[in-house]
Design a protein around this motif. Structure first.
Motif, PDB file in Angstrom:
ATOM      1  N   SER A 189      -6.813  10.150 -11.726  1.00  0.00           N
ATOM      2  CA  SER A 189      -8.010   9.227 -11.472  1.00  0.00           C
ATOM      3  C   SER A 189      -8.671   9.170 -12.834  1.00  0.00           C
ATOM      4  O   SER A 189      -8.802  10.610 -13.362  1.00  0.00           O
ATOM      5  N   GLU A 217      -0.730  14.225  -6.535  1.00  0.00           N
ATOM      6  CA  GLU A 217      -0.779  13.325  -5.297  1.00  0.00           C
ATOM      7  C   GLU A 217      -1.574  12.101  -6.131  1.00  0.00           C
ATOM      8  O   GLU A 217      -1.143  11.071  -5.605  1.00  0.00           O
ATOM      9  N   TYR A 218      -2.527  12.131  -6.996  1.00  0.00           N
ATOM     10  CA  TYR A 218      -3.112  11.326  -7.701  1.00  0.00           C
ATOM     11  C   TYR A 218      -3.746  11.622  -9.030  1.00  0.00           C
ATOM     12  O   TYR A 218      -4.071  12.764  -9.130  1.00  0.00           O
ATOM     13  N   ARG A 274      -5.522  15.374  -8.472  1.00  0.00           N
ATOM     14  CA  ARG A 274      -5.504  15.807  -7.242  1.00  0.00           C
ATOM     15  C   ARG A 274      -3.955  16.500  -6.955  1.00  0.00           C
ATOM     16  O   ARG A 274      -2.773  15.577  -7.107  1.00  0.00           O
TER      17      ARG A 274
END
Length: 340
Positions: free
Chosen positions: A60, A57-58, A70
């Motif tokens: 970082s 989902e992402y 994530r």
């Protein structure tokens, strides 16, 4: 005067010792086989019917301490379990493989506690007051760390108001389907391990599991049925059923129907040995009393002696109550990890 129902149940339990209790005078292997078959029947885990492929989902790199991924994975048709993978800086994409620590929260507002992130009132106290930011601790020690949401908590049908959880309805529905909440949570951890194979930084031969309270309960029972977990470190969860789950009020998600007919909690360590088991507890924990912890850990020691690895079990007693004890626990964990 008729005895109270609670007294009656204790009398029945006391008159009928667990049918599959560990017997140090018998060979370990046939006992393990019988325990494995009966426990699998009682646990009521779902069958794996979908492939747990991570959907990212992402990603970082904003935190100076670690990189974060994530993702979510499908554990049953239509049920997507969210998780966060933390990697020490410089590891992502390097080809280096790290031991993996999966951290499971207990009855709290969700997995964000493992990440040291407050979402709801009271979260700050939960994190700071009990060493519950498991994944932050693990990644700081150089491990890959994974926070996974458990059913009934946080993002998985858990937050109905700030800081609340919704175990009860989920658990009774599971029971009506011939399942248990603990079995479903164990299933999700097993699917998570499948999903982690997609991340090259995660060493599939060094997967470990830990958690406090309800997360410790899920840790212990999952390690009983998932051999890929190479170290189990349940905190404030391992205790005699007689003194804790059977004797006191607990959330219904802790219960496995029929369990006490066949086992005390220590007997189930037959399904974990010879893999390392680190039991963490607090001397003043009122819901998992120290006396019951010590009594069942004595059974664990006998089992590990029978397995030929007495050094692979450890008991850590913290100075306070119902919380994790990071300072004494992690050095023992590191010593156990060196053996893998």
């Amino acid at each position: 005067m008729q005895p109270a129902v609670l007294e009656l149940h204790h009398a029945v339990a006391d008159a009928n010792p667990p049918l599959l209790a560990f017997d140090e005078n018998r060979s370990l292997d046939p006992q393990k086989k019988a325990v494995r078959e009966k426990f699998a029947e009682l646990l009521g885990m779902p069958e794996k019917t979908v492939c747990a492929v991570p959907e990212i989902e992402y990603v970082s790199d904003a935190d100076p301490r670690f990189d974060e991924i994530r993702f979510r994975f499908e554990s049953e048709p239509g049920l997507f379990v969210p998780a966060h993978l933390l990697l020490p800086k410089g590891v992502r994409g390097s080809g280096k493989k790290l031991p993996v620590v999966i951290g499971l929260q207990g009855h709290s507002s969700g997995m964000h506690i493992s990440l040291g992130r407050a979402k709801y009132p009271g979260d700050e106290e939960t994190i700071a007051g009990g060493d519950r930011d498991f994944c932050i601790q693990a990644v700081a020690l150089g491990y890959a760390a994974v926070a996974m949401e458990q059913r009934g908590f946080g993002e998985l049908d858990g937050t109905v108001s700030p800081g609340a959880n919704r175990c009860h309805q989920n658990a009774v529905q599971a029971m009506m389907l011939g399942r248990t909440m603990i079995g479903e949570r164990a299933h999700d951890v097993s699917c998570l391990i499948d999903a982690l194979a997609a991340f090259g930084e995660c060493d599939g031969e060094r997967i470990t599991l830990m958690g406090n309270s309800g997360g410790g309960t899920a840790t212990f029972y999952t390690a009983c049925v998932e051999p890929r977990i190479k170290i189990a470190m349940p905190s404030c969860a391992f205790c005699s059923l007689h003194d804790s789950i059977f004797a006191q009020h607990h959330c219904i998600c802790n219960y496995i129907p029929g369990l006490y007919k066949y086992f005390e909690m220590g007997d189930l360590a037959m399904l974990i040995a010879p893999r390392p088991l680190i039991v963490v507890c607090g001397k003043d924990d009122r819901i998992f009393p120290l006396e019951g912890v010590k009594r069942e850990f004595a059974t664990v020691e006998k089992i590990y002696h029978a397995a030929g690895v007495p050094e692979n079990c450890a008991l850590i007693v913290g100075d306070e109550g119902h919380r994790f004890y990071a300072k004494p626990a992690w050095p023992v964990f590191a010593r156990m990890l060196e053996k893998i």
